[in-house]
Design a protein around this motif. Structure first.
Motif, PDB file in Angstrom:
ATOM      1  N   LEU A   1     -41.166  77.472  78.614  1.00  0.00           N
ATOM      2  CA  LEU A   1     -40.020  78.360  78.474  1.00  0.00           C
ATOM      3  C   LEU A   1     -40.429  79.747  78.941  1.00  0.00           C
ATOM      4  O   LEU A   1     -41.535  80.199  78.655  1.00  0.00           O
ATOM      5  CB  LEU A   1     -39.557  78.432  77.015  1.00  0.00           C
ATOM      6  CG  LEU A   1     -38.933  77.173  76.419  1.00  0.00           C
ATOM      7  CD1 LEU A   1     -38.776  77.343  74.906  1.00  0.00           C
ATOM      8  CD2 LEU A   1     -37.583  76.870  77.054  1.00  0.00           C
TER       9      LEU A   1
ATOM     10  N   ILE B   1     -38.800  83.831  79.386  1.00  0.00           N
ATOM     11  CA  ILE B   1     -37.741  84.841  79.321  1.00  0.00           C
ATOM     12  C   ILE B   1     -37.868  85.648  80.603  1.00  0.00           C
ATOM     13  O   ILE B   1     -38.947  86.163  80.917  1.00  0.00           O
ATOM     14  CB  ILE B   1     -37.891  85.753  78.090  1.00  0.00           C
ATOM     15  CG1 ILE B   1     -37.910  84.927  76.802  1.00  0.00           C
ATOM     16  CG2 ILE B   1     -36.754  86.779  78.045  1.00  0.00           C
ATOM     17  CD1 ILE B   1     -38.171  85.748  75.543  1.00  0.00           C
TER      18      ILE B   1
ATOM     19  N   ARG C   1     -31.713  86.161  86.935  1.00  0.00           N
ATOM     20  CA  ARG C   1     -31.590  84.710  86.866  1.00  0.00           C
ATOM     21  C   ARG C   1     -31.532  84.135  88.278  1.00  0.00           C
ATOM     22  O   ARG C   1     -31.142  84.823  89.223  1.00  0.00           O
ATOM     23  CB  ARG C   1     -30.346  84.287  86.094  1.00  0.00           C
ATOM     24  CG  ARG C   1     -29.029  84.759  86.666  1.00  0.00           C
ATOM     25  CD  ARG C   1     -27.851  84.119  85.949  1.00  0.00           C
ATOM     26  NE  ARG C   1     -27.729  82.707  86.250  1.00  0.00           N
ATOM     27  CZ  ARG C   1     -27.267  81.807  85.384  1.00  0.00           C
ATOM     28  NH1 ARG C   1     -26.894  82.189  84.172  1.00  0.00           N
ATOM     29  NH2 ARG C   1     -27.179  80.540  85.713  1.00  0.00           N
TER      30      ARG C   1
ATOM     31  N   THR D   1     -27.981  83.193  79.807  1.00  0.00           N
ATOM     32  CA  THR D   1     -28.230  84.542  80.330  1.00  0.00           C
ATOM     33  C   THR D   1     -27.376  85.533  79.558  1.00  0.00           C
ATOM     34  O   THR D   1     -26.178  85.316  79.382  1.00  0.00           O
ATOM     35  CB  THR D   1     -27.885  84.642  81.832  1.00  0.00           C
ATOM     36  OG1 THR D   1     -28.682  83.707  82.562  1.00  0.00           O
ATOM     37  CG2 THR D   1     -28.159  86.042  82.363  1.00  0.00           C
TER      38      THR D   1
ATOM     39  N   SER E   1     -32.581  86.174  81.034  1.00  0.00           N
ATOM     40  CA  SER E   1     -32.345  84.733  80.915  1.00  0.00           C
ATOM     41  C   SER E   1     -33.453  84.027  80.149  1.00  0.00           C
ATOM     42  O   SER E   1     -34.597  84.498  80.094  1.00  0.00           O
ATOM     43  CB  SER E   1     -32.232  84.104  82.312  1.00  0.00           C
ATOM     44  OG  SER E   1     -31.214  84.707  83.076  1.00  0.00           O
ATOM     45  N   LEU E   2     -33.096  82.874  79.591  1.00  0.00           N
ATOM     46  CA  LEU E   2     -34.066  81.943  79.019  1.00  0.00           C
ATOM     47  C   LEU E   2     -34.063  80.717  79.919  1.00  0.00           C
ATOM     48  O   LEU E   2     -33.015  80.091  80.113  1.00  0.00           O
ATOM     49  CB  LEU E   2     -33.693  81.563  77.585  1.00  0.00           C
ATOM     50  CG  LEU E   2     -34.594  80.508  76.926  1.00  0.00           C
ATOM     51  CD1 LEU E   2     -36.036  81.010  76.821  1.00  0.00           C
ATOM     52  CD2 LEU E   2     -34.062  80.128  75.541  1.00  0.00           C
TER      53      LEU E   2
ATOM     54  N   ASP F   1     -35.869  77.003  81.062  1.00  0.00           N
ATOM     55  CA  ASP F   1     -36.718  75.849  80.788  1.00  0.00           C
ATOM     56  C   ASP F   1     -37.250  75.361  82.128  1.00  0.00           C
ATOM     57  O   ASP F   1     -36.477  75.118  83.061  1.00  0.00           O
ATOM     58  CB  ASP F   1     -35.882  74.756  80.098  1.00  0.00           C
ATOM     59  CG  ASP F   1     -36.635  73.445  79.951  1.00  0.00           C
ATOM     60  OD1 ASP F   1     -37.870  73.482  79.808  1.00  0.00           O
ATOM     61  OD2 ASP F   1     -35.977  72.378  79.981  1.00  0.00           O
TER      62      ASP F   1
ATOM     63  N   TYR G   1     -43.681  86.986  78.472  1.00  0.00           N
ATOM     64  CA  TYR G   1     -42.996  86.019  77.599  1.00  0.00           C
ATOM     65  C   TYR G   1     -42.885  84.670  78.309  1.00  0.00           C
ATOM     66  O   TYR G   1     -41.874  84.332  78.915  1.00  0.00           O
ATOM     67  CB  TYR G   1     -41.639  86.570  77.170  1.00  0.00           C
ATOM     68  CG  TYR G   1     -41.786  87.721  76.203  1.00  0.00           C
ATOM     69  CD1 TYR G   1     -41.864  87.485  74.831  1.00  0.00           C
ATOM     70  CD2 TYR G   1     -41.924  89.032  76.650  1.00  0.00           C
ATOM     71  CE1 TYR G   1     -42.043  88.528  73.940  1.00  0.00           C
ATOM     72  CE2 TYR G   1     -42.107  90.078  75.768  1.00  0.00           C
ATOM     73  CZ  TYR G   1     -42.167  89.817  74.418  1.00  0.00           C
ATOM     74  OH  TYR G   1     -42.357  90.855  73.522  1.00  0.00           O
TER      75      TYR G   1
ATOM     76  N   LEU H   1     -36.491  86.679  71.674  1.00  0.00           N
ATOM     77  CA  LEU H   1     -35.280  85.862  71.842  1.00  0.00           C
ATOM     78  C   LEU H   1     -34.176  86.346  70.901  1.00  0.00           C
ATOM     79  O   LEU H   1     -33.017  86.485  71.300  1.00  0.00           O
ATOM     80  CB  LEU H   1     -35.585  84.388  71.560  1.00  0.00           C
ATOM     81  CG  LEU H   1     -36.415  83.616  72.586  1.00  0.00           C
ATOM     82  CD1 LEU H   1     -36.691  82.206  72.075  1.00  0.00           C
ATOM     83  CD2 LEU H   1     -35.699  83.552  73.936  1.00  0.00           C
TER      84      LEU H   1
ATOM     85  N   LEU I   1     -30.750  85.560  72.563  1.00  0.00           N
ATOM     86  CA  LEU I   1     -31.007  84.283  73.236  1.00  0.00           C
ATOM     87  C   LEU I   1     -31.550  83.230  72.269  1.00  0.00           C
ATOM     88  O   LEU I   1     -31.860  82.111  72.681  1.00  0.00           O
ATOM     89  CB  LEU I   1     -32.012  84.485  74.374  1.00  0.00           C
ATOM     90  CG  LEU I   1     -31.504  85.280  75.587  1.00  0.00           C
ATOM     91  CD1 LEU I   1     -32.659  85.650  76.497  1.00  0.00           C
ATOM     92  CD2 LEU I   1     -30.441  84.491  76.347  1.00  0.00           C
TER      93      LEU I   1
ATOM     94  N   TYR J   1     -32.115  78.921  72.491  1.00  0.00           N
ATOM     95  CA  TYR J   1     -33.381  78.228  72.243  1.00  0.00           C
ATOM     96  C   TYR J   1     -33.215  77.158  71.160  1.00  0.00           C
ATOM     97  O   TYR J   1     -33.713  76.037  71.296  1.00  0.00           O
ATOM     98  CB  TYR J   1     -34.468  79.213  71.811  1.00  0.00           C
ATOM     99  CG  TYR J   1     -35.666  78.510  71.201  1.00  0.00           C
ATOM    100  CD1 TYR J   1     -36.516  77.748  71.993  1.00  0.00           C
ATOM    101  CD2 TYR J   1     -35.901  78.563  69.817  1.00  0.00           C
ATOM    102  CE1 TYR J   1     -37.582  77.060  71.433  1.00  0.00           C
ATOM    103  CE2 TYR J   1     -36.963  77.882  69.258  1.00  0.00           C
ATOM    104  CZ  TYR J   1     -37.806  77.132  70.069  1.00  0.00           C
ATOM    105  OH  TYR J   1     -38.855  76.441  69.509  1.00  0.00           O
TER     106      TYR J   1
END
Length: 378
Positions: free
Chosen positions: A168, A170, A174, A226, A231-232, A234, A309, A342, A347, A351
């Motif tokens: 993952l 951060i 994006r 986002t 953004s997060l 994967d 991160y 997060l 975010l 998660y």
């Protein structure tokens, strides 16, 4: 000026600076370790699984190197970079940095861990980069060390997902697409008067690959959410050599939050993030306004005060001998400072949704289990 006077002035200067510039809250930062014994005691508490005499799976903290220095002939897998100057110096181990810069390492703590875990042959085989947190597998004998090495060699050569490492990140910005697969290579190249790592999204030539001028890699990804241009993501990748995932993400206009090298390639153009070429200078770096507002630190200071991160939530070893059902899946939860960020950036819900979906039972028993909870499956 006497020593006492200088100390008083320095103290006054530091206090004045702190009163003007807010300091980063410690909850956004990773843990620190002062000596190998302290790290060993911490790691003992973070043992995720232990198959006596075979493997120990531990949670590697962010900011801790597994070895901390360049190894003779490239270490476990040989040199990944063509560099005759380094080869000439290899009469033994090359120390790239001073001990103060390296800090305490996993290798430093091995002699204490062997006693604490009652594994006299516990050794370091391969782990994760300093800028990553996640689970690492340590063999307890030479045979299993070689099994791990063979497994990593096979899986790092995979060109199709699923890949060995699942992580993952951060990111600032994006990718253009919500999900996809990216293939290409990283190489060390002249940009102006110096050299930088760059990424090219195309197949590497046989000459560049065999000559170790470039390292090819493959990554699949999906954007989980986002918010405010943060953004997060994967992602699944087959190797970390030569900054590959960091370069890939920055190539997609989504550098990792805290990545001081590649975040700088994202320019602020009329308030919009825009990727620029490596080596360019004089531009304003794009920093989402929400970062300074939420964290309470001036934007410019964020470029150098944040950790990276980036967390490996599981690593899949397809076959380690004797555990063929699912292989070995070493998983670890994101560290405290990752979760804190997060939550701060809104975010955390994304998660939690991802985590819940990942931990659902897999209908096809032949498929590897994607774990994020910190469990380790043998």
């Amino acid at each position: 000026m006497n020593v006492l006077k200088r100390i008083q002035l320095r103290r006054f200067s530091n206090e004045k600076l702190q009163s003007v510039q807010p300091q980063l809250d410690e909850s956004f930062l990773p843990m620190n370790f002062s000596d190998p014994n302290q790290l060993a005691r911490y790691l003992k508490k973070k043992v995720l699984a232990h198959a006596p005499g075979r493997f120990v799976v531990i949670e590697k903290p962010y900011g801790i190197s597994c070895v901390g220095q360049l190894q003779e002939n490239g270490g476990v897998f040989g040199n990944s970079v063509r560099d005759e100057r380094k080869t000439e110096k290899w009469a033994g181990t090359i120390k790239a940095r001073t001990e103060e810069q390296i800090g305490v390492t996993i290798s430093d703590s091995l002699k204490f861990l062997r006693k604490l875990l009652r594994e006299p042959q516990l050794s370091f085989c391969t782990g994760l980069k300093r800028y990553l947190s996640g689970a690492i597998v340590m063999p307890c004998n030479e045979k299993d060390a070689n099994i791990l090495k063979d497994c990593i060699r096979r899986m790092s050569a995979d060109v199709e997902p699923p890949f060995m490492y699942n992580a993952l990140a951060i990111t600032v910005g994006r990718p253009e697409k919500t999900s996809g697969t990216i293939t290409g290579f990283s190489t060390f190249r002249n940009v102006g008067k110096h050299k930088e790592y760059i990424f090219e999204e195309r197949k590497v030539t046989k000459r560049a690959k065999s000559g170790k001028y470039a390292v090819e890699g493959h990554m699949s990804y999906r954007v989980l959410d986002t918010k405010n241009n943060i953004s997060l993501i994967d992602l699944s990748i087959n190797k970390f050599a030569r900054h590959l995932p960091r370069l890939m993400l920055s190539h997609m206009s989504a550098p990792i939050l805290g990545d001081t090298i590649y975040w700088r390639r994202l320019a602020n153009v009329d308030g919009v993030p825009e990727l620029i070429s490596a080596g360019n200078k004089g531009h304003q770096i794009y920093i989402p306004p929400i970062l300074s507002k939420k964290i309470g630190v001036p934007s410019r200071a964020l470029l150098t005060s944040l950790p990276m991160y980036f967390h490996v939530y599981n690593t899949v070893f397809e076959d380690v001998g004797g555990y063929e059902a699912h292989g070995l899946v070493a998983a670890a939860k994101p560290p405290r400072h990752f979760i804190k960020m997060l939550d701060t950036l809104d975010l955390l819900l994304a998660y939690q949704k991802f985590k819940n979906q990942s931990e659902k039972p897999v209908e096809d028993p032949s498929m590897p289990v994607a774990k994020t909870s910190g469990d380790v499956i043998f």
